[in-house]
Motif scaffolding. Structure first.
Motif, short mmCIF file in Angstrom:
data_model
loop_
_atom_site.label_atom_id
_atom_site.label_comp_id
_atom_site.label_asym_id
_atom_site.label_seq_id
_atom_site.Cartn_x
_atom_site.Cartn_y
_atom_site.Cartn_z
N VAL A 188 0.86 -1.18 0.00
CA VAL A 188 0.00 0.00 0.00
C VAL A 188 0.89 1.23 0.00
CG1 VAL A 188 -1.77 1.30 1.25
CG2 VAL A 188 -1.85 -1.19 1.21
N LEU A 189 0.69 2.10 -0.99
CA LEU A 189 1.56 3.27 -1.11
C LEU A 189 0.77 4.54 -0.88
CD1 LEU A 189 2.61 1.40 -4.06
CD2 LEU A 189 4.47 2.40 -2.74
N SER A 190 1.24 5.35 0.03
CA SER A 190 0.61 6.66 0.23
C SER A 190 1.70 7.72 0.20
CB SER A 190 -0.18 6.67 1.54
OG SER A 190 0.62 6.22 2.60
N GLU A 191 1.28 8.98 0.22
CA GLU A 191 2.20 10.12 0.13
C GLU A 191 3.18 9.91 -1.03
OE1 GLU A 191 1.54 11.08 4.82
OE2 GLU A 191 3.43 10.18 4.24
N GLN A 192 4.50 9.98 -0.71
CA GLN A 192 5.45 9.79 -1.82
C GLN A 192 6.19 8.47 -1.70
OE1 GLN A 192 7.81 13.34 -2.87
NE2 GLN A 192 6.49 14.46 -1.48
N GLY A 193 5.51 7.53 -1.09
CA GLY A 193 6.15 6.24 -0.87
C GLY A 193 6.49 5.51 -2.17
N GLN A 194 7.59 4.78 -2.11
CA GLN A 194 7.98 3.96 -3.26
C GLN A 194 8.01 2.50 -2.84
OE1 GLN A 194 11.45 5.01 -5.61
NE2 GLN A 194 11.45 7.02 -4.65
N GLY A 195 7.33 1.68 -3.58
CA GLY A 195 7.32 0.26 -3.27
C GLY A 195 8.05 -0.52 -4.33
N VAL A 196 8.78 -1.54 -3.91
CA VAL A 196 9.50 -2.39 -4.86
C VAL A 196 9.18 -3.83 -4.53
CG1 VAL A 196 11.76 -3.11 -5.72
CG2 VAL A 196 11.38 -0.72 -5.08
N PHE A 197 8.87 -4.58 -5.56
CA PHE A 197 8.75 -6.03 -5.38
C PHE A 197 9.53 -6.70 -6.51
CE2 PHE A 197 6.76 -9.97 -6.85
CZ PHE A 197 7.03 -10.76 -5.76
N GLN A 198 10.46 -7.55 -6.14
CA GLN A 198 11.16 -8.35 -7.14
C GLN A 198 11.08 -9.79 -6.66
OE1 GLN A 198 14.76 -6.14 -8.96
NE2 GLN A 198 15.09 -6.06 -6.77
#
Lengths: 493, 400
Positions: free
Chosen positions: B285-295
């Motif tokens: 779950v991404l809010s604000e300026q969050g960066q998510g990574v999934f590899q």
């Protein structure tokens, strides 16, 4: 359980089967000396009687190529390529004005025949007047880097469509070429595109003016003919506002001992409400049963939907080449523009394929669809590699991706490497991938209804690829089905 | 820990220059390195990393007490990379092994930057062993880090003998701008069952490069769950190798990314034996300026026929500035397999939102409900009931 023994036998048989289109046409060639340096670039440009700006463009590309290194991220293995050990220019020696079939070099006609180009089209290619108005397909045959003839030019010209070898376009339509060449795939985009920009010898140029629906399917046959010549095709297709064009590209190459490099660049530009459909059937020599020889197919294909509601659709059936490295891409820059990619990649023997697409969503309401079917047999390796990127401005962007892999035999590999990058909250990206083998149930079902094992596999594979094959224009769909059958011929029983 | 090792360690960590050099430009993978393309490490460069100083026992005790821990059978506390025996105890059946000599990267983790860094600056962590046939219950490990420009590199190992069972709640927290680089080597012998729950709530300024490598033998089970919700830049890397037939692994995760933080879950599930299963659900779950990574990679060897692998990763983008980068990957060399993966990235479903709104639920609450529902399904994959409750309590306040 590994593949049924019949399958394995079949694959072995297949690996041994000779390349149906492995032949060499003995036509006199005009060859440039081996090697690559500025002089060769100048020579190519001079031979093509190109204007100064084109030469400078090539030299710029050559200089940037010299500073680049070969990419190594693709999942393919090959011995290092000696770029100096090849001819960068080969041209069939033209006899002045072959106006009837009898005058045409019989070797050339034989090549067309083996390629399966219908006779009337052969006549058209050879310039026989009054022949072949029956088929609405215009063929621009590229015979070792030089467009030998372009058929149906008159019909097209009446509609305002320009369809000619790019070398001719450089001279006759310099403004158009200058305006668009290298705008989609910049000179220094990547190692192979830079090389291509420096040394490309020919290719096709298509310009469809505003509001024109191209009256026929355009097609090109690529053949790599002489020994040790790289094939560096350059294709540029421009569809102005509300224009529509469908372009077919078919490839077969003669049997070779040494690996041959093919580094083509294809650029598509679609303006407002324009639509470009680009279909490829690629069946170059894949190498012998030990994986020796075969074509290295390192291609950069990219299209830009510049105008709103533009549409670019790539369809490819890749059955040939020792190594395929290609990612036909769409840059969706116009609002509501659409990108599509439909692909069937079949690898057998020691073939390696690393192919996929890139969908770059830059504008709101852009949509893209990716359907990739991968079939691996023998000792081959096949990779789907694709990128879907939603930029912040791609509000309501939409992507759907489906990748399915089918494995035949336990010596092959199938890989799926999707990259999903989303910076747009309202965009929606979906990806799904499966890997499986031909199910015993499906085989049994077909067998119980009286199909031979081979027919059953053919049926199942064709069913597996149907979503893609149905996207092909009629003429190609038939050829593609035939190719699939040949590629997997005797893959059982 | 033997005195020799302690001295060697002292000598190594005493040299701050060496630490900085390892983390300097040359040692750090750049964006051009495929595995780190979406997680740039350049922010680590230019910091004069130091060994972390010891923390006062009373302070540590207080910090642990503030955690709302579930009922447990044992606890291990590490503070700034040092073991705190006074605050730790283990179930009677468990053994703590002498810290060995090997400072090498296990073969399973060869070529992985986080493991290489840990090998270079290794600090002895927990060495746990559960004897054959024993159930050690729930053990909690708390790793607390505090300080500025300090780094810790704990190396843990967990070995489960045949038929052994263990549930480990691995909590990481701290304050300040620090770097943690823990590694855990796991070995599950035949029929062993290790449930590993990581709750990552490091300081929002911290960097974290965590890695776990598990080898699972016949009919063994490694069940990993990560709740990633802290750190300015935090990667949790899980390498799970199914080494014996009929073994199983789950590599699940929830990532809650807000502020300007980056959370990364990278996993490799390696099917090296036939008849194994793997399951993976990762929700971000991404809010604000969050960066998510999934590899996430599933690798199936030629020998691993009858593999059943499934991977799903989904991300919810709740803000215009959020960003998700996913790279699910299948690499398959066996033909008789059933492998699939799916990935989605998108906003909350407008129709679901409309449904709730039409039933009188205020918009903000409706959004929270949908996010909760999105996460709940993943938490429910955790077998241990009290841990499910613990995790659910950790969710609110970080969503919406």
């Amino acid at each position: 359980m590994p593949a049924v023994s019949e399958t394995r036998e079949a694959v072995e048989k297949l690996a041994k089967s000779n390349y149906e289109w492995g032949f060499e046409t003995d036509v006199e060639m005009d060859l440039a000396p081996k090697g690559l340096n500025e002089d060769i670039v100048r020579l190519i440009s001079a031979r093509k009687k190109e204007p100064q700006w084109m030469l400078e463009w090539r030299l710029k590309a050559f200089r940037s190529w010299q500073e680049m290194s070969e990419p190594n991220w693709a999942k393919v293995k090959h011995p290092p390529i000696d770029y100096q050990d090849a001819h960068y220019f080969a041209q069939p020696k033209k006899k002045p004005g072959p106006k009837s079939l009898d005058e045409v070099d019989p070797e050339l006609l034989k090549t067309y025949e083996k390629l399966g180009i219908p006779l009337h089209e052969q006549e058209m290619l050879a310039g026989v007047e009054g022949a072949g108005q029956k088929t609405p397909v215009a063929v621009d045959a590229v015979f070792d880097s030089v467009s030998v003839a372009t058929t149906f030019r008159k019909t097209l010209a009446e509609a305002g469509v320009i369809f000619c070898p790019i070398s001719e376009a450089i001279i006759e339509h310099p403004d158009l070429v200058k305006k668009y060449l290298g705008t989609v795939v910049p000179v220094g985009d990547n190692f192979f595109s830079a090389l291509n920009s420096a040394v490309f010898t020919d290719g096709s140029f298509v310009y469809v003016p505003k509001g024109v629906r191209c009256p026929m399917e355009l097609s090109t046959y690529f053949r790599i003919n002489a020994r040790n010549t790289g094939q560096f095709e350059r294709t540029l297709i421009i569809a102005e506002d509300r224009a529509t064009v469908s372009y077919l590209e078919g490839c077969t190459a003669p049997q070779r001992d040494e690996n041959q490099l093919h580094a083509a660049v294809v650029e598509l530009v679609a303006m407002e409400d324009a639509s470009i459909k680009y279909s490829t059937v690629q069946n170059w020599y894949p190498g012998d049963e030990d994986g020796k020889g075969g074509i290295y197919n390192f291609v950069t294909k990219r299209g830009i939907c510049k105008g709103d509601r533009a549409r670019i659709s790539w369809t490819q059936v890749e059955t040939g080449s020792a190594i395929t490295w290609k990612y036909p891409s769409c840059i969706l820059a116009g609002k509501g523009s659409v990108g599509e990619f439909y692909s069937v990649a079949v690898t057998n023997g020691h073939q390696q394929a690393d192919t996929g697409t890139k969908m770059i969503h830059l504008a709101p309401d852009t949509r893209s669809t990716i359907v990739a079917k991968t079939i691996s047999a023998g000792k081959s390796d096949s990779t789907y590699r694709g990128l879907v990127r939603m930029q912040p401005k791609a509000r309501n962007g939409r992507n759907f991706t489906q990748c399915d892999s089918l494995l035949i035999g336990d010596q092959c590999g199938a890989h799926t490497v999707p990259y999903i990058e989303s910076r747009s909250m309202s965009a929606r990206v979906e990806h799904e991938a499966t890997t499986s083998k031909i199910s015993e149930d499906q085989l049994f079902y077909c067998r119980s209804r009286g199909f031979s094992e081979e027919e059953a596999v053919g049926l199942i594979v064709n069913g597996f690829c149907r979503e893609v094959l149905k996207e092909l224009p009629m003429e190609f769909a038939v050829e593609a089905q035939k190719l699939l059958q040949i590629s997997l011929e005797g893959s059982v029983g | 820990m033997s005195e020799n090792k302690a001295a060697a360690w002292q000598a190594l960590t005493g040299r701050a220059g060496e630490r900085a050099a390892l983390l300097g430009t040359e040692g750090l993978p750049t964006r051009r390195v495929e595995a780190w393309h979406y997680t740039p490490l350049q922010s680590l460069n230019g910091v004069a990393w130091q060994a972390a100083p010891a923390l006062g026992e009373a302070h540590i005790k207080q910090s642990v007490a503030e955690l709302d821990l579930p009922q447990h059978d044992g606890i291990l506390v590490f503070a700034n990379g040092q073991f705190c025996p006074a605050l730790s105890h283990l179930p009677a059946c468990m053994e703590v092994q002498e810290y060995g000599d090997g400072a090498a990267v296990p073969r399973l983790l060869t070529g992985r930057f986080s493991a290489g860094l840990n090998a270079a600056l290794r600090q002895p962590g927990a060495r746990l062993k559960v004897p054959a046939g024993r159930d050690a219950g729930l053990v909690i490990m708390v790793s607390l880090t505090e300080g500025e420009d300090v780094s810790t590199h704990l190396h843990h190992s967990v070995t489960l003998a045949k038929g052994a069972k263990l549930t480990l709640l691995d909590i990481q927290l701290g304050t300040g701008r620090y770097l943690t680089n823990p590694q855990m080597d796991v070995h599950c012998a035949e029929e062993a069952h290790f449930s590993h729950i990581t709750h990552q709530k490091e300081s929002p300024l911290a960097a974290r490069l965590a890695i776990a490598g598990a080898k699972i033998e016949e009919r063994g089970n490694y069940d990993s769950f990560t709740l990633n919700q802290g750190g300015a830049l935090a990667r949790q890397e899980v390498v799970s190798q199914l080494n014996g037939p009929f073994s199983n692994t789950n590599v699940n995760a929830i990532q809650l990314v807000d502020g300007e933080r980056l959370n990364d879950l990278s996993s490799m599930i390696h099917h090296a034996a036939p008849d194994c299963t793997s399951r993976q659900t990762v929700r971000t779950v991404l809010s604000e300026q969050g960066q998510g990574v999934f590899q996430g990679k599933i690798l199936v060897d030629q020998i691993a026929q009858k593999t059943d692998g499934y991977q799903m990763n989904q991300a919810l983008l709740l803000s215009e500035k959020g960003q998700m980068n996913s790279k699910p990957e299948l690499e398959i060399y066996a033909d008789d397999v059933k492998c699939s993966h799916g990935a989605t990235v998108g906003a909350l479903d407008e129709e679901q939102l409309f449904y709730l709104r039409s039933r009188g639920v205020p918009e903000a609450q409706a959004r929270d409900m949908l996010v909760q529902a999105f996460l709940l399904e993943t938490v429910e994959l955790v077998e241990h009931e009290s841990l499910r409750h613990y995790l659910l309590k950790a969710l609110p306040g970080h969503v919406g």
